[in-house]
Design an enzyme around this catalytic site. Sequence first.
Site, short mmCIF file in Angstrom:
data_model
loop_
_atom_site.label_atom_id
_atom_site.label_comp_id
_atom_site.label_asym_id
_atom_site.label_seq_id
_atom_site.Cartn_x
_atom_site.Cartn_y
_atom_site.Cartn_z
N HIS A 13 13.38 -28.64 -11.28
CA HIS A 13 13.28 -27.24 -11.68
C HIS A 13 13.44 -26.37 -10.46
O HIS A 13 13.00 -26.75 -9.36
CB HIS A 13 11.93 -26.97 -12.35
CG HIS A 13 11.93 -25.71 -13.16
ND1 HIS A 13 11.66 -24.48 -12.59
CD2 HIS A 13 12.20 -25.49 -14.46
CE1 HIS A 13 11.75 -23.56 -13.54
NE2 HIS A 13 12.09 -24.14 -14.67
N GLU A 52 12.17 -29.64 -20.72
CA GLU A 52 13.18 -30.13 -21.66
C GLU A 52 12.94 -31.56 -22.11
O GLU A 52 13.33 -31.94 -23.21
CB GLU A 52 14.58 -30.03 -21.03
CG GLU A 52 14.98 -28.64 -20.61
CD GLU A 52 15.21 -27.69 -21.76
OE1 GLU A 52 14.53 -27.83 -22.80
OE2 GLU A 52 16.05 -26.80 -21.64
N1 ACO Z 1 18.05 -35.68 -11.12
C1 ACO Z 1 18.46 -36.12 -9.89
N2 ACO Z 1 18.55 -35.33 -8.82
C2 ACO Z 1 18.21 -34.04 -8.98
C3 ACO Z 1 17.77 -33.52 -10.19
C4 ACO Z 1 17.69 -34.41 -11.29
N3 ACO Z 1 17.30 -34.00 -12.49
N4 ACO Z 1 17.51 -32.22 -10.06
C5 ACO Z 1 17.80 -31.90 -8.78
N5 ACO Z 1 18.22 -33.00 -8.14
C6 ACO Z 1 18.59 -33.10 -6.74
C7 ACO Z 1 19.98 -32.51 -6.50
O1 ACO Z 1 20.98 -33.50 -6.66
C8 ACO Z 1 19.85 -32.03 -5.10
O2 ACO Z 1 19.93 -33.13 -4.23
P1 ACO Z 1 20.80 -33.08 -2.89
O3 ACO Z 1 20.36 -31.84 -2.17
O4 ACO Z 1 20.45 -34.36 -2.23
O5 ACO Z 1 22.21 -32.99 -3.35
C9 ACO Z 1 18.42 -31.53 -5.02
O6 ACO Z 1 17.71 -32.28 -5.99
C10 ACO Z 1 18.27 -30.04 -5.28
O7 ACO Z 1 19.04 -29.69 -6.39
P2 ACO Z 1 19.42 -28.21 -6.70
O8 ACO Z 1 20.64 -28.21 -7.57
O9 ACO Z 1 19.43 -27.37 -5.47
O10 ACO Z 1 18.22 -27.71 -7.52
P3 ACO Z 1 18.23 -26.40 -8.36
O11 ACO Z 1 16.95 -25.73 -8.10
O12 ACO Z 1 19.44 -25.61 -8.18
O13 ACO Z 1 18.32 -27.03 -9.80
C11 ACO Z 1 17.96 -27.76 -11.96
C12 ACO Z 1 17.36 -27.02 -10.76
C13 ACO Z 1 19.31 -27.16 -12.32
C14 ACO Z 1 17.02 -27.63 -13.15
C15 ACO Z 1 18.14 -29.26 -11.57
O14 ACO Z 1 16.89 -29.83 -11.25
C16 ACO Z 1 18.82 -30.07 -12.67
O15 ACO Z 1 20.04 -30.08 -12.75
N6 ACO Z 1 18.02 -30.77 -13.55
C17 ACO Z 1 18.59 -31.50 -14.63
C18 ACO Z 1 18.94 -30.57 -15.77
C19 ACO Z 1 17.72 -30.02 -16.50
O16 ACO Z 1 16.79 -30.75 -16.79
N7 ACO Z 1 17.76 -28.72 -16.82
C20 ACO Z 1 16.68 -28.02 -17.52
C21 ACO Z 1 15.91 -27.17 -16.57
S1 ACO Z 1 14.47 -26.45 -17.36
C22 ACO Z 1 15.04 -25.06 -18.16
O17 ACO Z 1 16.01 -24.45 -17.80
C23 ACO Z 1 14.36 -24.62 -19.36
#
Ligand code: ACO
Length: 360
Positions: free
Chosen positions: A235, A293
Amino acid sequence: MTTQGLDGVVAASTRLSHVDGEAGQLTLAGYAVEDLAPRASFEEVARLFLNTHDLARHRAIPDAALHLLEACAAARTPPIDALRMAAGTLSLEGEADTAKAVAAFPTIIGTYWRLLHNQPPVPVRTDINHAAHFLHQLTGTEPPPETARALETYLNTVCDHGLNASTFAARVIISTHSDLISAIAGAIGALKGPLHGGAPGPALQMVFDIATPENAEPFLRAKLAAGERLMGFGHRIYRVRDPRADVLAAAAERFYNTAGDRKLYALARHVEATALRLLREYKPDRRLDTNVEFYTALLLHGLGLPVELFTPTFAAGRVLGWTAHCLEQLRDGRLIRPQSAYTGPAGLTYAKNLASMPRN
Ligand code: ACO
């Protein structure tokens, strides 16, 4: 200096909700989510957010919405897009009541689902509560009280969440003094992406694909090794477990204990624990935990909602926050107009032959 994704930027003041990502706390209109969501009715929460007293009166949708939904069903349009288009028809009511979209979303969603399955829409009722009406619009029968209560807990849990992407989109639109329905239609567009409200379908699919507890570790390892994200984890704001996941996990447990597939619930808990262990192993520098989620998927599936309706159902809860934020923005806000850092070329001279000009 730019902040990618506006990370950490405070772009509005609000009295509606507060997300403390370090402590894992969500406050809704002054109440902790775990206190309010499982106990209050959706109508009470709507009163807190919008000071509206009569949602039931606004449940009907314009005839044009019905015609549009028929055309969407013929084209097999995904339900979230049908909702976005039909939400636009609410403008036909002129200066619609501010609670109109909140009251009408279940009617649009239920009507569309039935049309998509060659069933006649169910007439609107005003003598049952909002959550029960949502399920009645879908199925044509009154749901058992525990089913309506579980859905109500879900709608309350997701009704608002600080300046998330869809709420921000709504505030940007209304900040130009556009209209409420335009802001809500834009917010639906922002919600549907898989990084926001589109995640629960894939999260549930992942649990189904894993199928057995023994398969959880090899399956999740393969995904992480391939650089894929695990849906339902991570998140932007929460650095600890999303408190909404706890509220929904408790609601799902209550529900699955009495009515649902207990084995599926146990499998999901195992998948969650394995995912958290592996995320720590593969991303030791990140603080990735369960988000809302993961349990949304499990709870809504338990209530009998099909995967295609997960994001529309999220919208049916969040539309309350969108509406309240829009009213707040109109009352207290200013045009939202940030700046960009220019990174393109400079000092070029226009040449008549465009083909010879350098491209960005
Ligand atoms: N699984 C594996 N790795 C992850 C995940 C995940 N679910 N989420 C983040 N990471 C990793 C990224 O690959 C990144 O790693 P890196 O820097 O080594 O490349 C690091 O963690 C940071 O990721 P960001 O994209 O900067 O995190 P951001 O804050 O932008 O993203 C998000 C948040 C979009 C929710 C992300 O965690 C994600 O894609 N999760 C999966 C999708 C999801 O569950 N979405 C629902 C969110 S809740 C809502 O909106 C109601």
